[in-house]
Scaffold this motif. Structure first.
Motif, PDB file in Angstrom:
ATOM      1  N   CYS A  17       0.948  -1.229  -0.126  1.00  0.00           N
ATOM      2  CA  CYS A  17      -0.040  -0.046   0.071  1.00  0.00           C
ATOM      3  C   CYS A  17       0.946   1.202  -0.053  1.00  0.00           C
ATOM      4  O   CYS A  17       0.726   2.352  -0.714  1.00  0.00           O
ATOM      5  N   TRP A  64     -10.870   0.405   0.723  1.00  0.00           N
ATOM      6  CA  TRP A  64      -9.710  -0.149   1.753  1.00  0.00           C
ATOM      7  C   TRP A  64      -9.847  -1.544   1.760  1.00  0.00           C
ATOM      8  O   TRP A  64     -10.642  -2.252   1.031  1.00  0.00           O
ATOM      9  N   THR A  65      -8.896  -2.400   2.432  1.00  0.00           N
ATOM     10  CA  THR A  65      -8.904  -3.904   2.616  1.00  0.00           C
ATOM     11  C   THR A  65      -8.289  -3.910   3.909  1.00  0.00           C
ATOM     12  O   THR A  65      -7.376  -3.309   4.314  1.00  0.00           O
ATOM     13  N   CYS A  68      -4.153  -4.203   4.919  1.00  0.00           N
ATOM     14  CA  CYS A  68      -3.514  -2.901   4.597  1.00  0.00           C
ATOM     15  C   CYS A  68      -3.257  -2.059   5.484  1.00  0.00           C
ATOM     16  O   CYS A  68      -4.292  -1.398   5.958  1.00  0.00           O
ATOM     17  N   CYS A  71      -4.565   1.400   5.327  1.00  0.00           N
ATOM     18  CA  CYS A  71      -5.908   1.510   5.021  1.00  0.00           C
ATOM     19  C   CYS A  71      -6.626   1.728   6.632  1.00  0.00           C
ATOM     20  O   CYS A  71      -7.152   2.401   6.965  1.00  0.00           O
ATOM     21  N   GLU A  99      -6.843  -7.558  -1.517  1.00  0.00           N
ATOM     22  CA  GLU A  99      -5.535  -7.657  -2.142  1.00  0.00           C
ATOM     23  C   GLU A  99      -5.049  -9.090  -2.042  1.00  0.00           C
ATOM     24  O   GLU A  99      -4.599  -9.536  -2.908  1.00  0.00           O
ATOM     25  N   TRP A 131     -14.230  -1.085  -8.138  1.00  0.00           N
ATOM     26  CA  TRP A 131     -12.921  -0.455  -8.080  1.00  0.00           C
ATOM     27  C   TRP A 131     -12.578  -0.287  -9.620  1.00  0.00           C
ATOM     28  O   TRP A 131     -12.233   0.952  -9.983  1.00  0.00           O
ATOM     29  N   TRP A 139      -4.866   1.617  -2.659  1.00  0.00           N
ATOM     30  CA  TRP A 139      -5.575   1.361  -1.324  1.00  0.00           C
ATOM     31  C   TRP A 139      -4.728   2.430  -0.277  1.00  0.00           C
ATOM     32  O   TRP A 139      -3.467   2.318  -0.262  1.00  0.00           O
ATOM     33  N   PRO A 140      -5.303   3.026   0.580  1.00  0.00           N
ATOM     34  CA  PRO A 140      -6.721   3.533   0.593  1.00  0.00           C
ATOM     35  C   PRO A 140      -6.853   4.705  -0.433  1.00  0.00           C
ATOM     36  O   PRO A 140      -6.062   5.231  -0.704  1.00  0.00           O
TER      37      PRO A 140
END
Length: 175
Positions: A17, A64-65, A68, A71, A99, A131, A139-140
Motif C-alpha cells: 500500500c 480499503w482492505t 493494508c 488503510c 488484495e 474498483w 488502497w486507501p
C-alpha cells in the motif's frame, strides 16, 4: 494460524500500500458523475445501497482492505467523520476490495469490521467491479460525491485529514 497469516499479510500489505499509494488529494476541475456500485454481492452493516438512492446526500466512498496498514491507519478519521456528519447528510460507504485471497472471505471482513469498530456500510467488491468503475488504483482511496451524484474530491493514501474534512463540510453546506 489466522493471526500469523494476518500479521504477515499486514506487513506485506503495508509495504504494498505504501509503495503504490502516495498521499495526494484532487478536486476535479469539472466533477464527473460518480459510477454506481457494481458487482457487490455482499453488504455488511447495511442493506444494499445505490448512489441513486443516496442522491441529495454527500457520500464518502472509501476503498480499503483490512490487511493494508495504510488503510487501517485511515479508519479512525473515517469513523470520526461518520459519527460527526452522518446526521448532517454524510453517508460513508467502505468498499472493501481485497488484495489477498483471505480478504475475500466475508467472515474475515466481518470480524475485521467488528475489530475496527466500523458501523457504516461496507460493500464487498471481491470482483473489483466497483474498483474498475471508479478507475481506482490505490488502497486507501477516498472519493467524495456531492449531493448531485458527482465526484467532487478524491484523496489517495493517508494524511490530509483536515483537508478531506474541510471538503466534506463544504459539500454538506452546498445546496
Amino acid at each position: 494460524m489466522f493471526s500469523a497469516i494476518r500479521n504477515a499479510a499486514a506487513c506485506a500489505g503495508l509495504a504494498a500500500c505504501a509503495a503504490i499509494a502516495p498521499a495526494h488529494a484532487v478536486t476535479p476541475a469539472a466533477p464527473v458523475v460518480a459510477p454506481e456500485f457494481a458487482g457487490i454481492d455482499t453488504w455488511l452493516n447495511s442493506e444494499p445501497l445505490t448512489l441513486a438512492q443516496l442522491r441529495g446526500k454527500v457520500v464518502l466512498v472509501d476503498f480499503w482492505t483490512f490487511a493494508c496498514g495504510n488503510c487501517v491507519s485511515t479508519l479512525p478519521a473515517v469513523r470520526s467523520w461518520h459519527a460527526k456528519y452522518r446526521d448532517k447528510g454524510l453517508v460513508v460507504v467502505g468498499v472493501h476490495t481485497p488484495e489477498f485471497p483471505f480478504e475475500r472471505d466475508a467472515g474475515n471482513v466481518r470480524r475485521a469490521i467488528e475489530r475496527f469498530g466500523i458501523t457504516y456500510p461496507v460493500a464487498l467488491d471481491n470482483g473489483y467491479a466497483t474498483w474498475a468503475a471508479y478507475g481506482n488504483q490505490y488502497w486507501p482511496a477516498f472519493y467524495l460525491i456531492d449531493k448531485h451524484g458527482r465526484v467532487a474530491y478524491t484523496h489517495v493514501g493517508e494524511g490530509d485529514y483536515a483537508q478531506t474534512e474541510a471538503a466534506i463540510e463544504k459539500l454538506l453546506a452546498e445546496r
